[in-house]
Design a protein around this motif. Structure first.
Motif, PDB file in Angstrom:
ATOM      1  N   PRO A 287      39.699  37.176  40.938  1.00 22.51           N
ATOM      2  CA  PRO A 287      39.158  38.296  40.171  1.00 22.51           C
ATOM      3  C   PRO A 287      39.570  38.242  38.706  1.00 22.51           C
ATOM      4  O   PRO A 287      40.627  37.705  38.357  1.00 22.51           O
ATOM      5  CB  PRO A 287      39.797  39.512  40.854  1.00 22.51           C
ATOM      6  N   ASP A 288      38.720  38.782  37.833  1.00 17.99           N
ATOM      7  CA  ASP A 288      39.164  39.095  36.477  1.00 17.99           C
ATOM      8  C   ASP A 288      40.224  40.190  36.585  1.00 17.99           C
ATOM      9  O   ASP A 288      40.349  40.849  37.620  1.00 17.99           O
ATOM     10  CB  ASP A 288      37.993  39.569  35.627  1.00 17.99           C
ATOM     11  N   TYR A 289      40.987  40.403  35.505  1.00 14.05           N
ATOM     12  CA  TYR A 289      42.087  41.352  35.672  1.00 14.05           C
ATOM     13  C   TYR A 289      42.495  42.042  34.375  1.00 14.05           C
ATOM     14  O   TYR A 289      42.197  41.582  33.272  1.00 14.05           O
ATOM     15  CB  TYR A 289      43.302  40.659  36.290  1.00 14.05           C
ATOM     16  N   LEU A 290      43.174  43.165  34.586  1.00 19.23           N
ATOM     17  CA  LEU A 290      43.842  43.942  33.544  1.00 19.23           C
ATOM     18  C   LEU A 290      45.335  43.745  33.757  1.00 19.23           C
ATOM     19  O   LEU A 290      45.819  43.904  34.881  1.00 19.23           O
ATOM     20  CB  LEU A 290      43.468  45.426  33.700  1.00 19.23           C
ATOM     21  N   THR A 291      46.068  43.421  32.686  1.00 20.96           N
ATOM     22  CA  THR A 291      47.496  43.198  32.879  1.00 20.96           C
ATOM     23  C   THR A 291      48.304  43.556  31.646  1.00 20.96           C
ATOM     24  O   THR A 291      47.813  43.466  30.512  1.00 20.96           O
ATOM     25  CB  THR A 291      47.789  41.728  33.269  1.00 20.96           C
ATOM     26  N   SER A 292      49.534  43.984  31.891  1.00 29.68           N
ATOM     27  CA  SER A 292      50.505  44.082  30.804  1.00 29.68           C
ATOM     28  C   SER A 292      50.851  42.665  30.372  1.00 29.68           C
ATOM     29  O   SER A 292      50.736  41.711  31.150  1.00 29.68           O
ATOM     30  CB  SER A 292      51.750  44.835  31.271  1.00 29.68           C
ATOM     31  N   VAL A 293      51.280  42.529  29.128  1.00 29.22           N
ATOM     32  CA  VAL A 293      51.540  41.196  28.574  1.00 29.22           C
ATOM     33  C   VAL A 293      53.012  41.104  28.181  1.00 29.22           C
ATOM     34  O   VAL A 293      53.482  41.851  27.312  1.00 29.22           O
ATOM     35  CB  VAL A 293      50.645  40.912  27.361  1.00 29.22           C
ATOM     36  N   SER A 294      53.726  40.189  28.809  1.00 26.86           N
ATOM     37  CA  SER A 294      55.143  39.992  28.531  1.00 26.86           C
ATOM     38  C   SER A 294      55.327  38.941  27.445  1.00 26.86           C
ATOM     39  O   SER A 294      54.657  37.897  27.462  1.00 26.86           O
ATOM     40  CB  SER A 294      55.884  39.550  29.794  1.00 26.86           C
ATOM     41  N   ASP A 295      56.222  39.196  26.520  1.00 25.28           N
ATOM     42  CA  ASP A 295      56.547  38.216  25.488  1.00 25.28           C
ATOM     43  C   ASP A 295      57.080  36.950  26.148  1.00 25.28           C
ATOM     44  O   ASP A 295      58.053  36.982  26.901  1.00 25.28           O
ATOM     45  CB  ASP A 295      57.612  38.801  24.553  1.00 25.28           C
ATOM     46  N   GLY A 296      56.404  35.834  25.926  1.00 18.38           N
ATOM     47  CA  GLY A 296      56.787  34.567  26.540  1.00 18.38           C
ATOM     48  C   GLY A 296      56.245  34.377  27.937  1.00 18.38           C
ATOM     49  O   GLY A 296      56.519  33.351  28.575  1.00 18.38           O
ATOM     50  N   GLY A 297      55.455  35.328  28.439  1.00 15.76           N
ATOM     51  CA  GLY A 297      54.952  35.241  29.801  1.00 15.76           C
ATOM     52  C   GLY A 297      53.883  34.175  29.975  1.00 15.76           C
ATOM     53  O   GLY A 297      53.118  33.859  29.054  1.00 15.76           O
ATOM     54  N   PHE A 298      53.816  33.611  31.181  1.00 18.05           N
ATOM     55  CA  PHE A 298      52.804  32.619  31.549  1.00 18.05           C
ATOM     56  C   PHE A 298      52.041  33.160  32.743  1.00 18.05           C
ATOM     57  O   PHE A 298      52.637  33.581  33.738  1.00 18.05           O
ATOM     58  CB  PHE A 298      53.456  31.280  31.902  1.00 18.05           C
ATOM     59  N   TYR A 299      50.697  33.147  32.671  1.00 21.14           N
ATOM     60  CA  TYR A 299      49.869  33.820  33.660  1.00 21.14           C
ATOM     61  C   TYR A 299      49.033  32.866  34.517  1.00 21.14           C
ATOM     62  O   TYR A 299      48.111  33.316  35.199  1.00 21.14           O
ATOM     63  CB  TYR A 299      49.006  34.875  32.967  1.00 21.14           C
ATOM     64  N   GLY A 300      49.350  31.576  34.484  1.00 20.50           N
ATOM     65  CA  GLY A 300      48.829  30.669  35.494  1.00 20.50           C
ATOM     66  C   GLY A 300      47.785  29.657  35.094  1.00 20.50           C
ATOM     67  O   GLY A 300      47.723  28.575  35.673  1.00 20.50           O
ATOM     68  N   TRP A 301      46.900  29.998  34.148  1.00 19.29           N
ATOM     69  CA  TRP A 301      45.793  29.080  33.841  1.00 19.29           C
ATOM     70  C   TRP A 301      46.308  27.791  33.222  1.00 19.29           C
ATOM     71  O   TRP A 301      47.175  27.819  32.364  1.00 19.29           O
ATOM     72  CB  TRP A 301      44.804  29.751  32.877  1.00 19.29           C
ATOM     73  N   PRO A 302      45.738  26.633  33.596  1.00 17.33           N
ATOM     74  CA  PRO A 302      44.677  26.421  34.592  1.00 17.33           C
ATOM     75  C   PRO A 302      45.194  26.118  35.995  1.00 17.33           C
ATOM     76  O   PRO A 302      44.413  25.928  36.914  1.00 17.33           O
ATOM     77  CB  PRO A 302      43.950  25.201  34.030  1.00 17.33           C
ATOM     78  N   TYR A 303      46.523  26.066  36.146  1.00 14.09           N
ATOM     79  CA  TYR A 303      47.096  25.526  37.378  1.00 14.09           C
ATOM     80  C   TYR A 303      46.957  26.460  38.578  1.00 14.09           C
ATOM     81  O   TYR A 303      46.786  26.006  39.718  1.00 14.09           O
ATOM     82  CB  TYR A 303      48.574  25.202  37.153  1.00 14.09           C
ATOM     83  N   CYS A 304      47.036  27.760  38.341  1.00 17.32           N
ATOM     84  CA  CYS A 304      47.046  28.705  39.450  1.00 17.32           C
ATOM     85  C   CYS A 304      46.463  30.035  38.989  1.00 17.32           C
ATOM     86  O   CYS A 304      46.212  30.234  37.791  1.00 17.32           O
ATOM     87  CB  CYS A 304      48.465  28.896  39.991  1.00 17.32           C
ATOM     88  N   TYR A 305      46.256  30.944  39.936  1.00 15.99           N
ATOM     89  CA  TYR A 305      45.672  32.247  39.609  1.00 15.99           C
ATOM     90  C   TYR A 305      46.309  33.327  40.472  1.00 15.99           C
ATOM     91  O   TYR A 305      46.891  33.060  41.533  1.00 15.99           O
ATOM     92  CB  TYR A 305      44.155  32.238  39.774  1.00 15.99           C
ATOM     93  N   TRP A 306      46.189  34.580  40.009  1.00 21.35           N
ATOM     94  CA  TRP A 306      46.775  35.757  40.663  1.00 21.35           C
ATOM     95  C   TRP A 306      48.190  35.451  41.164  1.00 21.35           C
ATOM     96  O   TRP A 306      48.497  35.491  42.344  1.00 21.35           O
ATOM     97  CB  TRP A 306      45.894  36.272  41.785  1.00 21.35           C
ATOM     98  N   GLY A 307      49.045  35.123  40.207  1.00 23.51           N
ATOM     99  CA  GLY A 307      50.391  34.712  40.552  1.00 23.51           C
ATOM    100  C   GLY A 307      50.440  33.208  40.739  1.00 23.51           C
ATOM    101  O   GLY A 307      50.053  32.443  39.856  1.00 23.51           O
TER     102      GLY A 307
END
Length: 433
Positions: A287-307
């Motif tokens: 799914p597309d998503y709404l998320t808080s953004v952490s300084d230095g955070g990594f959100y998966g693309w392209p290797y993984c999604y939703w965690g």
């Protein structure tokens, strides 16, 4: 009907047929929405589903459908592909008018995709301007229209900090001097703050920090899953932080395939974004998503999604996957959630504090989704309940035509909600009924 249109439809039918075969035993798929979505297992598509409605536009007197207790009117019409909105301190409303431009064709699918995008009014000659709209008499309709800036390069994000106006062109951020009440800025002498690679996901959203010291910019990926290699994706799929005092910039958060809308949650001061996820794994995956953004955070693309759900089509980086953060709130598969703004309680009757999201609607689904404005309630700085509709009716019931496609959202100078509609060439205004 032209050969290109016939060819595009053939490819789309083949893709849709393949998805039907894969899903014929599944039954209807529950939409992946909320903090704990039900995300179906990935089903990689050899031939991606290609389905997009023909751009029809709005008939005279026709409008989107407002939720009960709300009403909608055209704040401005007859624009050219308006995508983003910014409200100046004096109440003037700016809209960036820009359009995707044709890219290189390397395969039969690229050809079909381009033909389909043209039919959907999603690609063409870009207006490359910012238009100023002014409602001086306060009747909810802009009677003044001026060319605020032109000759830009696919402008999108806008921000005003003091007497400096910032523009997010596809190839970088420019700064121009601004005087209060001005109806035009000449596109000369702009100072460049940052360079971005054009192409692919071309939008460059901007958001100033509350103290006016920083500027945040969303930069999407070049491709779907880094098919051209990670070197081509360097400096992309991320949110930048630009220091306006020193002129330096850095990547604030990464692994965000296409972060577009940016907004501050006022009680916590945390940055939030909406992200378009990857294609080719199924109607609701991911799914597309709404998320808080952490300084230095990594959100998966392209290797993984939703965690840490690994995308088996991509050569992996296990160390990065181990750090991937799970988004806060799913917005449904391929909804193309682009617009985002904070809406305080009471802005619209019956709506508490929360985020408004413009769902443009995407193409990689057997049944279309998005094409609406939704609201996610917040409490104590977090999403606190199910999403609810604000505006619908952008898509014909048979999914063959789109009257409009919503993009940017913001709170208007009179406390209304304003929505940019790029297919409908309009800015819509929502208030209480």
């Amino acid at each position: 009907m032209s050969f290109s249109s016939i060819f595009a439809r053939v490819v789309a039918w083949i893709g849709a047929g393949a998805i039907f075969i894969r899903h014929r035993s599944d039954g209807p798929l529950e939409q992946a929405f909320g903090a704990a979505p039900n995300i179906p297992p990935a089903k990689p598509q050899g031939i991606p589903t290609l389905k997009m409605p023909t751009a029809k536009g709005w008939a005279a007197g026709q409008t989107p459908l407002a939720a009960p207790g709300l009403k909608v009117n055209a704040f401005a019409a007859g624009l050219k592909h308006p995508r983003w909105i910014h409200v100046l301190p004096n109440g003037d409303v700016l809209t960036a008018e820009a359009l995707s431009e044709p890219g290189g064709i390397r395969s039969a699918f690229d050809y079909a995709m381009l033909s389909t995008m043209k039919r959907a009014a999603a690609v063409g000659i870009s207006p490359n301007r910012i238009t100023l709209l002014r409602d001086a008499d306060g009747d909810g309709v802009a009677e003044t229209r001026e060319a605020f800036m032109d000759g830009l390069n696919q402008p999108f994000g806008m921000a005003l900090v003091g007497e400096v106006f910032y523009v997010g062109n596809t190839d970088g951020v420019l700064a121009f001097p601004y005087k209060a009440g001005a109806t035009r800025i000449e596109n000369t002498g702009g100072r460049k703050l940052a360079d971005f690679k054009p192409g692919g996901h071309w939008t460059r959203s901007l958001l100033a920090s509350p103290d006016g010291r920083k500027l945040y910019a969303g930069v999407g990926s070049l491709s779907n899953i880094a098919e051209k290699g990670m070197q081509a994706e360097e400096g992309r799929a991320c949110i930048y932080e630009l220091d306006l005092e020193t002129g330096t910039s850095r990547i604030f958060a990464a692994g965000l395939r296409n972060p577009v809308g940016l907004a501050w949650e006022p009680t916590t001061g945390i940055l939030w974004t909406v992200v378009n996820e990857r294609d080719g794994l199924g109607d609701e995956t991911p799914p597309d998503y709404l998320t808080s953004v952490s300084d230095g955070g990594f959100y998966g693309w392209p290797y993984c999604y939703w965690g840490k759900t690994v995308d088996g089509r991509v050569p992996q980086d296990p160390a990065l996957v181990a750090t991937a953060l799970t988004p806060d709130f799913a917005l449904g598969g391929h909804t193309a959630s682009l617009g985002l703004c904070w809406m305080p309680a009471g802005t619209l009757p019956g709506f508490p504090d929360g985020m408004v999201i413009g769902q443009h609607g995407s193409w990689n689904r057997s049944t279309l989704s998005g094409y609406r404005i939704v609201f996610v309630p917040f409490e104590d700085g977090r999403p606190s309940g199910p999403a609810r509709d604000i505006l619908t009716g952008f898509l014909s019931p048979d999914e063959r035509a789109s009257y409009g496609r919503p993009v940017g959202v913001t709170i208007g100078p009179d406390g209304s909600l304003l929505i940019a509609d790029d297919v409908g060439d309009a800015i819509w205004r929502v208030t209480g009924a």
